[in-house]
Enzyme design. Structure first.
Site, PDB file in Angstrom:
ATOM      1  CB  ALA A 168      -0.988   0.058   1.089  1.00 52.06           C
ATOM      2  CG  ASP A 169       3.583   2.357   3.225  1.00 53.29           C
ATOM      3  OD1 ASP A 169       2.551   2.938   3.422  1.00 53.29           O
ATOM      4  OD2 ASP A 169       4.335   1.915   4.209  1.00 53.29           O
TER       5      ASP A 169
END
Length: 389
Positions: A168-169
């Site tokens: 997600a980062d």
């Protein structure tokens, strides 16, 4: 370099924003890390493993080539300083919880009145609106709610494991990079900046086309153990060798299966490689499991070397960074003191990256930046005395 003359104010922290702005720095942008005057600054300065100079490895690999401004944005004088600095910026990146920048008086609407060309990117877990807007989260929480952690279930126990890459980062970072560059390109034509609402959740969902089949086609929950990407395909799976090493078959195309099965003299099993992933391929998965488990890694290295199929042995990150290919691709760099850095992955034929491997001390450039935007020495001394910068 491509981004010379572009100034970026980076108020983000940890990984998505800082890694993205380091990429901009590697290609010539002037990145000003706007760090809180809390005695620590960017949190990763003190997170994780330290190198021999006591600098965090994480921080070294998201902060190189940047300048550091320590500033108290809750102080009126600090806010005035920042407003003046924002008038000189092309891009601003922040990762506060939604609503914080409005309370600080550094939101897009406020700054755009002073700088109509500003490209302002907010990176948050769930976006600036919606039911999850105010939920605190880092990568793992986002992966869990986006349904991605559930895909990481063990083939034996069926239980989700913590992902090893903060996807997600990473995906939010890359998507934000694309959005910022699009906005800068558009600004060249219109003179107008823009506001980017970048949610990690949105970015992660956008990267699921290869695993969304059962959801969209059958309105069903994915069953990772039967799916092509997670072990349901015999030619896209991890197998254990006799000496406890692990061999990956990583290409499920029929042509690769044909080449491998020909090497085994078992083309009679090709029909299973041609079947859909899942139970239909169970006989081929069982065959590979038995055969690869009967001999050690060295045997399979010799056996597979002439076979045209996708295969590799599972190795550690340390092994990867020691590989000659990694050095050839300049993905491992060393600074003048011998400290290691992850190299830039974008390889331009013209104007390639020129990463500056120096890492800024906390607040190192505060005075320098203040002078560049018109503060005199007395003003700066006063701001330092009160702890504003």
């Amino acid at each position: 370099m491509k981004l010379e003359g572009i100034r970026v104010l980076d108020l983000s922290a940890f990984l998505p924003g800082p890694h993205m702005t380091m990429t901009l720095a590697d290609h010539g942008a002037d990145i000003v890390m706007v760090e809180p005057a809390n005695g620590v600054g960017e949190p990763t300065r003190v997170v994780g493993y330290r190198d021999s100079d006591d600098v965090s490895v994480w921080f070294r690999n998201i902060a190189r080539g940047k300048r550091s401004l320590k500033i108290d944005l809750k102080d009126d004088a600090g806010r005035t300083f920042f407003w003046r600095l924002a008038e000189t910026a092309d891009v601003l990146v922040e990762s506060f919880r939604p609503g914080v920048v409005e309370r600080l008086g550094i939101d897009y609407a406020t700054l755009a009145r002073r700088n109509r060309g500003l490209v302002y990117c907010s990176i948050s877990a769930f976006g600036q609106d919606g039911p999850l807007r105010d939920k605190p989260a880092h990568d793992l929480t986002v992966q869990a709610l986006a349904g991605v952690a559930a895909l990481n279930r063990g083939l034996e126990d069926g239980k989700p494991a913590a992902p090893n890459i903060p996807s997600a980062d990473a995906i939010a970072s890359l998507t934000a990079l694309s959005a910022i560059l699009m906005a800068l390109l558009r600004r060249e034509r219109t003179g107008e900046g823009d506001y980017i609402d970048m949610a990690m959740y949105d970015a992660l969902l956008a990267w699921t086309p290869n695993v969304t089949g059962p959801v969209f086609a059958d309105d069903a929950h994915p069953e990772p153990a039967t799916m092509r990407s997670f072990g349901g395909a015999a030619m896209y799976r991890i197998y254990e060798t006799a000496d406890g090493e692990f061999l990956v078959l990583g290409g499920s195309e029929v042509k690769f299966a044909r080449n491998l099965l020909a090497a085994f003299d078992r083309l009679d099993l090709l029909q299973f490689a041609e079947a859909e992933p899942g139970p239909q391929q169970a006989p081929l998965r069982a065959f590979f499991g038995e055969r690869f488990g009967a001999q050690p890694r060295a045997h399979w290295e010799r056996f597979l070397e002439p076979v045209d199929c996708c295969w590799a042995f599972v190795r550690s990150l340390k092994d990867a960074f020691e590989d000659p290919h990694t050095r050839h691709r300049e993905m491992l760099l060393r600074d003048s003191d011998g400290h290691r850095h992850i190299g830039p992955p974008i390889k331009f034929a013209h104007e390639p990256a020129e990463p500056r491997l120096d890492v800024p001390d906390y607040g190192e450039h505060s005075v320098e930046i203040g002078k560049s935007i018109g503060f005199d020495a007395d003003d700066l001394d006063a701001l330092r005395a009160r702890g504003t910068i």
